[in-house]
Design an enzyme around this catalytic site. Structure first.
Site, mmCIF file in Angstrom:
data_model
loop_
_atom_site.group_PDB
_atom_site.id
_atom_site.type_symbol
_atom_site.label_atom_id
_atom_site.label_comp_id
_atom_site.label_asym_id
_atom_site.label_seq_id
_atom_site.Cartn_x
_atom_site.Cartn_y
_atom_site.Cartn_z
ATOM 1 N N ASN B 151 0.800 -1.222 0.000
ATOM 2 C CA ASN B 151 0.000 0.000 0.000
ATOM 3 C C ASN B 151 0.832 1.270 0.000
ATOM 4 O OD1 ASN B 151 0.294 -1.514 2.536
ATOM 5 N ND2 ASN B 151 -0.413 0.362 3.513
ATOM 6 N N GLN B 179 -4.809 -3.914 -2.065
ATOM 7 C CA GLN B 179 -4.326 -2.839 -2.942
ATOM 8 C C GLN B 179 -4.205 -3.257 -4.401
ATOM 9 O OE1 GLN B 179 -3.906 0.329 -2.291
ATOM 10 N NE2 GLN B 179 -4.138 0.277 -0.068
ATOM 11 N N SER B 200 -13.709 -3.316 -0.266
ATOM 12 C CA SER B 200 -14.555 -2.598 -1.231
ATOM 13 C C SER B 200 -14.155 -1.133 -1.444
ATOM 14 C CB SER B 200 -16.007 -2.702 -0.746
ATOM 15 O OG SER B 200 -16.775 -1.608 -1.114
ATOM 16 N N CYS B 326 6.340 12.189 11.701
ATOM 17 C CA CYS B 326 5.496 13.273 12.198
ATOM 18 C C CYS B 326 4.032 13.097 11.802
ATOM 19 C CB CYS B 326 5.997 14.618 11.687
ATOM 20 S SG CYS B 326 7.688 14.962 12.154
#
Ligand SMILES: Cc1ncc(COP(=O)(O)O)c(C=O)c1O
Ligand code: FES
Lengths: 126, 395
Positions: B151, B179, B200, B326
């Site tokens: 991903n 993915q 989905s 971060c």
């Protein structure tokens, strides 16, 4: 996620840059996420005449750096030493809880720069 | 202001055709598919049609499809369900360092509860070595889980080969295809898998719906008990509108995939090459070419931080994501980038653009126009950039 004040300081940061031959330079790294902040001070007598910063970090880190430079410009060293992390965060209208550590960076860098100034003074005295 | 959505790996918009079909099953055909009256039966019929659509898209039999509340639940069901069902055969499990948290956290839970876990490393492009998998398999290995496509960096794993190996060794093979579905061919027979997860909301269907394919003959202990829906594998009144939407989304994706993949590949390379051309000190993360998802661009912009990049992009209407520490709640950089051997500082400036159905060349060009300005502004602020320049100048 950030207040308007934070976004304003992030978008138009005040006092970005460096001061050649600064009287005090403070650099701190953020142990949490690995970011870096550097603050330069130009000191005359007891007063902070000019201040600049460079920051590698998140939006909160940039905004707190910018804010802290605004807060200390024209102040005395004693006043500057009194500025706490919480005060910087508060001046920005607050920070998300997971971003509070970024404000530590700004105040710490400022205090480190003041310490550097004192160290240099000591050395000059010999 | 122009708004450009380039975060399709996070989620996609629901296709209007899907949304309008779903609406019927909220307001008109709202029966419970377990009821015997006509209201229930019309919902049941549509539910079973959706099962055929999902199965058809991945080359499975409808009976091998279990609907869940999403990819996360399907991953949990596959791992926890098989680990429990086959614990008498062995307690060794294998996965990879670049899996989604839905896989990693589930395996970590088992590792704390009496199972032994091997986490396989990847190379600097995020790819797994088939040899490494072979070496990790032991006589007591019961389950192997490898994602089809990553991903974050879009790396496509050699799943078919790994599956062949797993079958030879009698190890159950699970693949997270969340993915890859809709972007590259996903066929349970070609890939030699025993279980496969799909979701989905990554293919223009609704959020909160997914499915687990379980090859006939594979045993699975359920994780949700109750009324015995989904052949007792997953109890709970079915999310009929959602599932029907997912079925429709599969049908649409199947029809459009070939054209879409070609178009996305073109946009991907235009964006990636454009960034490399216009900005210095940029590194591509993940493989290039055919081993990369058609819609994934991931680069590290050195000397700047990812969240600052995302905020700046958002201010000009561009939505992207980052593996920077971060941006994560835990303040750790992306585990995927770290597993690829990337130093923290480089992971910090990582930027992912994931393209989708509605994106155009104009969108890509807009990013190419905005991003260099943003990077320049942030680098002017960066203590690392001036340090690097000084050091370079000294040399
Ligand atoms: C590889 C992978 N697996 C699993 C999931 C989780 O799917 P869902 O959001 O449907 O729970 C995602 C979604 O981010 C994913 O990218
Ligand atoms: S500087 Fe890393 S989270 Fe703020």
């Amino acid at each position: 996620m950030y207040t308007e004040k934070v976004m304003d300081h992030f978008t138009n940061p005040r006092n970005v840059g460096e001061i050649p031959d600064a009287d005090g330079v403070g650099e701190v790294g953020n142990p949490k996420c690995g970011d870096i902040m550097r603050i330069y001070l130009d000191i005359e007598g007891d007063t902070i005449k000019d201040v600049k910063f460079k920051t590698f970090g998140c939006g909160a880190a940039v905004a707190t750096s910018s804010m802290v430079t605004e807060m200390v410009k024209g102040k005395t060293i004693t006043e500057a030493l009194d500025i706490s992390n919480a005060a910087v965060a508060e001046a920005l209208g607050g920070l998300p809880p997971n971003k509070l550590h970024c404000s530590n960076l700004a105040a710490d860098a400022l205090h480190a720069a003041i310490k550097d100034y004192y160290d240099k003074q000591e050395k000059a005295k010999g | 202001m122009r708004r450009v959505y380039l975060d399709h790996s996070a989620t996609t918009p629901v296709d209007p055709e899907v949304a309008s079909l779903m609406m019927t099953y909220y307001t008109e055909k709202y029966g419970n598919p377990s009821s015997i009256h006509s209201f229930g039966q019309e919902a049941r019929e549509a539910l079973e049609k959706a099962r055929e659509q999902v199965a058809g898209f991945i080359g499975a039999q409808p009976a091998e499809i279990t609907f869940t509340s999403g990819g996360t639940e399907a991953d949990n069901l596959a791992i926890l369900g098989a680990a429990e069902a086959y614990k008498d055969k062995g307690k060794h499990l294998i996965t990879t360092a670049v899996e989604h948290h839905a896989i990693l956290e589930t395996f970590e839970f088992l590792a704390k509860n009496g199972y032994e876990l091997t986490v396989l490393p990847v190379d600097e492009e995020g790819l797994l070595s088939v040899d490494g998998v072979q070496r990790a398999i032991r006589p007591d290995t019961i389950l192997l889980s490898v994602m089809h496509a990553n991903n974050e960096v879009g790396a496509i794993q050699p799943v078919a080969e790994i599956g062949r190996l797993a079958r030879e060794k009698g190890v159950i093979f699970h693949v997270d295809a969340v993915q890859s579905l809709g972007k590259i061919p996903v066929n349970v027979n070609d890939l030699n898998v025993d279980m496969l997860t799909v979701s989905s909301h990554k293919i223009y269907g609704p959020k909160g719906v997914g499915a687990l394919y379980v090859r006939k003959g594979i045993r699975l202990v359920p994780r949700v008990y109750g009324g015995g829906q989904e052949k007792k594998r997953r109890s709970g009144t079915e999310n009929t509108p959602g599932i029907i939407g997912f079925g429709k989304a599969c049908e649409l994706a199947q029809a459009r995939m070939a054209d879409e993949a070609a178009k996305l590949t073109g946009l991907r390379d235009r964006l990636m090459d454009g960034i490399l051309e216009r900005i210095d000190f940029v590194k591509v993360n993940g493989p290039r070419g055919a081993k990369r998802l058609p819609n994934n661009v991931n680069v590290s912009v050195q000397y700047v931080e990812g969240e600052s990049l995302l905020l700046s992009l958002d201010m000009v209407g561009i939505a992207a994501s980052s593996g920077s520490a971060c941006t994560s709640g835990s303040l750790d950089p992306s585990h995927v980038l770290l597993a690829m051997g990337m130093p923290h500082e480089i992971a910090h400036g990582s930027l992912r653009f994931s393209l989708g159905r509605q994106n155009t060349e104009e969108d890509v060009d807009y990013v190419l126009e905005q991003l260099p300005k943003i990077v320049e502004r942030l680098r002017r602020m960066s203590p690392l950039f001036d340090q690097m320049q000084r050091e370079a100048g000294a040399k």
